[in-house]
Design a protein around this motif. Sequence first.
Motif, PDB file in Angstrom:
ATOM      1  N   SER A  52      39.008  47.622  24.380  1.00  0.00           N
ATOM      2  CA  SER A  52      38.796  46.493  25.280  1.00  0.00           C
ATOM      3  C   SER A  52      37.344  46.394  25.719  1.00  0.00           C
ATOM      4  CB  SER A  52      39.666  46.670  26.529  1.00  0.00           C
ATOM      5  OG  SER A  52      41.016  46.853  26.192  1.00  0.00           O
ATOM      6  N   ILE A  53      37.034  45.295  26.362  1.00  0.00           N
ATOM      7  CA  ILE A  53      35.762  45.160  27.063  1.00  0.00           C
ATOM      8  C   ILE A  53      35.985  45.728  28.456  1.00  0.00           C
ATOM      9  CG2 ILE A  53      34.081  43.552  28.028  1.00  0.00           C
ATOM     10  CD1 ILE A  53      34.831  41.637  25.738  1.00  0.00           C
ATOM     11  N   VAL A  54      35.196  46.688  28.839  1.00  0.00           N
ATOM     12  CA  VAL A  54      35.349  47.345  30.129  1.00  0.00           C
ATOM     13  C   VAL A  54      34.108  47.045  30.969  1.00  0.00           C
ATOM     14  CG1 VAL A  54      35.586  49.571  31.300  1.00  0.00           C
ATOM     15  CG2 VAL A  54      36.759  49.176  29.128  1.00  0.00           C
ATOM     16  N   PHE A  55      34.331  46.576  32.164  1.00  0.00           N
ATOM     17  CA  PHE A  55      33.220  46.303  33.076  1.00  0.00           C
ATOM     18  C   PHE A  55      32.834  47.593  33.778  1.00  0.00           C
ATOM     19  CE2 PHE A  55      35.252  42.280  32.382  1.00  0.00           C
ATOM     20  CZ  PHE A  55      34.185  41.419  32.251  1.00  0.00           C
ATOM     21  N   GLU A  56      31.572  47.932  33.710  1.00  0.00           N
ATOM     22  CA  GLU A  56      31.115  49.184  34.292  1.00  0.00           C
ATOM     23  C   GLU A  56      30.640  49.051  35.727  1.00  0.00           C
ATOM     24  OE1 GLU A  56      28.414  51.116  31.659  1.00  0.00           O
ATOM     25  OE2 GLU A  56      29.844  51.110  30.014  1.00  0.00           O
ATOM     26  N   ASN A  57      30.324  47.861  36.160  1.00  0.00           N
ATOM     27  CA  ASN A  57      29.880  47.638  37.532  1.00  0.00           C
ATOM     28  C   ASN A  57      30.729  46.550  38.165  1.00  0.00           C
ATOM     29  OD1 ASN A  57      27.535  49.430  37.606  1.00  0.00           O
ATOM     30  ND2 ASN A  57      26.702  48.036  36.084  1.00  0.00           N
ATOM     31  N   ALA A  58      31.291  46.864  39.299  1.00  0.00           N
ATOM     32  CA  ALA A  58      32.077  45.878  40.038  1.00  0.00           C
ATOM     33  C   ALA A  58      31.738  46.023  41.518  1.00  0.00           C
ATOM     34  CB  ALA A  58      33.568  46.097  39.811  1.00  0.00           C
ATOM     35  N   TYR A  59      31.661  44.906  42.186  1.00  0.00           N
ATOM     36  CA  TYR A  59      31.319  44.902  43.605  1.00  0.00           C
ATOM     37  C   TYR A  59      32.357  44.082  44.337  1.00  0.00           C
ATOM     38  CZ  TYR A  59      26.976  46.479  41.581  1.00  0.00           C
ATOM     39  OH  TYR A  59      26.050  47.174  40.871  1.00  0.00           O
ATOM     40  N   SER A  60      32.940  44.678  45.340  1.00  0.00           N
ATOM     41  CA  SER A  60      33.958  43.993  46.121  1.00  0.00           C
ATOM     42  C   SER A  60      33.299  43.257  47.281  1.00  0.00           C
ATOM     43  CB  SER A  60      34.968  45.013  46.648  1.00  0.00           C
ATOM     44  OG  SER A  60      35.939  44.367  47.432  1.00  0.00           O
ATOM     45  N   GLN A  61      33.784  42.072  47.545  1.00  0.00           N
ATOM     46  CA  GLN A  61      33.261  41.293  48.666  1.00  0.00           C
ATOM     47  C   GLN A  61      33.982  41.595  49.963  1.00  0.00           C
ATOM     48  OE1 GLN A  61      30.477  39.574  48.493  1.00  0.00           O
ATOM     49  NE2 GLN A  61      30.397  40.301  46.391  1.00  0.00           N
ATOM     50  N   SER A  62      35.003  42.451  49.864  1.00  0.00           N
ATOM     51  CA  SER A  62      35.744  42.850  51.057  1.00  0.00           C
ATOM     52  C   SER A  62      36.444  44.170  50.765  1.00  0.00           C
ATOM     53  CB  SER A  62      36.781  41.780  51.414  1.00  0.00           C
ATOM     54  OG  SER A  62      37.614  42.225  52.465  1.00  0.00           O
ATOM     55  N   PRO A  63      36.607  45.017  51.757  1.00  0.00           N
ATOM     56  CA  PRO A  63      37.377  46.236  51.549  1.00  0.00           C
ATOM     57  C   PRO A  63      38.885  45.980  51.639  1.00  0.00           C
ATOM     58  CG  PRO A  63      36.554  46.200  53.778  1.00  0.00           C
ATOM     59  CD  PRO A  63      35.987  44.985  53.088  1.00  0.00           C
ATOM     60  N   LEU A  64      39.267  44.740  51.859  1.00  0.00           N
ATOM     61  CA  LEU A  64      40.672  44.373  52.039  1.00  0.00           C
ATOM     62  C   LEU A  64      41.225  43.714  50.782  1.00  0.00           C
ATOM     63  CD1 LEU A  64      40.184  42.896  55.602  1.00  0.00           C
ATOM     64  CD2 LEU A  64      41.018  45.176  55.004  1.00  0.00           C
ATOM     65  N   THR A  65      42.499  43.926  50.518  1.00  0.00           N
ATOM     66  CA  THR A  65      43.132  43.470  49.283  1.00  0.00           C
ATOM     67  C   THR A  65      43.114  41.953  49.118  1.00  0.00           C
ATOM     68  OG1 THR A  65      44.568  45.401  49.301  1.00  0.00           O
ATOM     69  CG2 THR A  65      45.277  43.538  47.942  1.00  0.00           C
ATOM     70  N   ALA A  66      43.650  41.232  50.073  1.00  0.00           N
ATOM     71  CA  ALA A  66      43.781  39.771  49.918  1.00  0.00           C
ATOM     72  C   ALA A  66      42.440  39.075  49.713  1.00  0.00           C
ATOM     73  CB  ALA A  66      44.535  39.174  51.098  1.00  0.00           C
ATOM     74  N   PRO A  67      41.447  39.286  50.578  1.00  0.00           N
ATOM     75  CA  PRO A  67      40.183  38.577  50.365  1.00  0.00           C
ATOM     76  C   PRO A  67      39.458  38.993  49.087  1.00  0.00           C
ATOM     77  CG  PRO A  67      40.103  39.892  52.400  1.00  0.00           C
ATOM     78  CD  PRO A  67      41.472  40.025  51.838  1.00  0.00           C
ATOM     79  N   SER A  68      39.515  40.279  48.730  1.00  0.00           N
ATOM     80  CA  SER A  68      38.799  40.696  47.522  1.00  0.00           C
ATOM     81  C   SER A  68      39.458  40.134  46.269  1.00  0.00           C
ATOM     82  CB  SER A  68      38.687  42.219  47.447  1.00  0.00           C
ATOM     83  OG  SER A  68      39.951  42.828  47.376  1.00  0.00           O
ATOM     84  N   HIS A  69      40.777  40.059  46.237  1.00  0.00           N
ATOM     85  CA  HIS A  69      41.458  39.483  45.076  1.00  0.00           C
ATOM     86  C   HIS A  69      41.245  37.970  44.993  1.00  0.00           C
ATOM     87  CE1 HIS A  69      43.287  43.380  44.589  1.00  0.00           C
ATOM     88  NE2 HIS A  69      43.744  42.974  43.416  1.00  0.00           N
ATOM     89  N   MET A  70      41.262  37.291  46.130  1.00  0.00           N
ATOM     90  CA  MET A  70      41.023  35.848  46.082  1.00  0.00           C
ATOM     91  C   MET A  70      39.595  35.565  45.640  1.00  0.00           C
ATOM     92  SD  MET A  70      42.638  33.060  46.156  1.00  0.00           S
ATOM     93  CE  MET A  70      44.130  33.218  47.119  1.00  0.00           C
ATOM     94  N   THR A  71      38.659  36.439  45.989  1.00  0.00           N
ATOM     95  CA  THR A  71      37.287  36.295  45.502  1.00  0.00           C
ATOM     96  C   THR A  71      37.250  36.444  43.984  1.00  0.00           C
ATOM     97  OG1 THR A  71      36.263  36.958  47.572  1.00  0.00           O
ATOM     98  CG2 THR A  71      34.966  37.299  45.579  1.00  0.00           C
ATOM     99  N   MET A  72      38.011  37.399  43.419  1.00  0.00           N
ATOM    100  CA  MET A  72      38.071  37.534  41.962  1.00  0.00           C
ATOM    101  C   MET A  72      38.606  36.261  41.310  1.00  0.00           C
ATOM    102  SD  MET A  72      39.227  41.388  40.926  1.00  0.00           S
ATOM    103  CE  MET A  72      40.614  41.589  42.048  1.00  0.00           C
ATOM    104  N   PHE A  73      39.574  35.620  41.953  1.00  0.00           N
ATOM    105  CA  PHE A  73      40.200  34.425  41.381  1.00  0.00           C
ATOM    106  C   PHE A  73      39.386  33.149  41.588  1.00  0.00           C
ATOM    107  CE2 PHE A  73      44.870  36.055  41.521  1.00  0.00           C
ATOM    108  CZ  PHE A  73      44.607  36.883  40.459  1.00  0.00           C
ATOM    109  N   THR A  74      38.524  33.122  42.595  1.00  0.00           N
ATOM    110  CA  THR A  74      37.798  31.880  42.907  1.00  0.00           C
ATOM    111  C   THR A  74      36.289  31.985  42.732  1.00  0.00           C
ATOM    112  OG1 THR A  74      37.543  32.444  45.244  1.00  0.00           O
ATOM    113  CG2 THR A  74      39.543  31.202  44.620  1.00  0.00           C
ATOM    114  N   SER A  75      35.765  33.187  42.684  1.00  0.00           N
ATOM    115  CA  SER A  75      34.317  33.425  42.634  1.00  0.00           C
ATOM    116  C   SER A  75      33.624  32.937  43.904  1.00  0.00           C
ATOM    117  CB  SER A  75      33.697  32.784  41.393  1.00  0.00           C
ATOM    118  OG  SER A  75      32.386  33.258  41.193  1.00  0.00           O
TER     119      SER A  75
END
Length: 181
Positions: A52-75
């Motif tokens: 697979s293609i594996v991303f080596e660097n990821a940055y979360s915009q929140s330490p909380l599940t809901a906001p960080s996942h919605m950021t992944m889905f909406t940018s």
Amino acid sequence: VGCAKNEANDDYLCPGCNIILISIDTLRADHLGAYGYHRNTSPNIDAFARQSIVFENAYSQSPLTAPSHMTMFTSLYPSVHGINNIIVADDQIASGQRLSDSIMTLPQILKENGYETAAFTGGGELAKIFGFDRGFDIYKENDLMRRQPYIDAIFKYNNIPGKYKRKEGNITVVFGWLKEK
């Protein structure tokens, strides 16, 4: 099928490519073999990653599940998409947050471009009532019984009758869906 760089315009091409996003809440990348961990803690993820293609660097915009996942889905930042901390107190949701219909999600974009989209989630903070199901052909929520008072409060807030009943585990559901493909 892998991605290839289009030399003409610096875009990546991936004809016939499948996209699988695996998100495991609170999993530490530095404890996965795919990221160099010396112990054999994740043989299946490691085998999948080798193909697979594996991303080596990821940055979360929140330490909380809901906001960080919605950021992944909406940018978008949580302050823009509006999904912040989901708070439950005394069996009531303190913040009735739902993604605005005016905000486009990654699954919607993928669906518009011919992808079949499916999500299998085990967490109440990724519940469809907050808008996480937007753009998915299939959105399965599961394994919420461990937080039953939390889920009951979500259902009560949104006037949904009954209680969530745990069904089979997510892995069983995912593999069943994949076998049909």
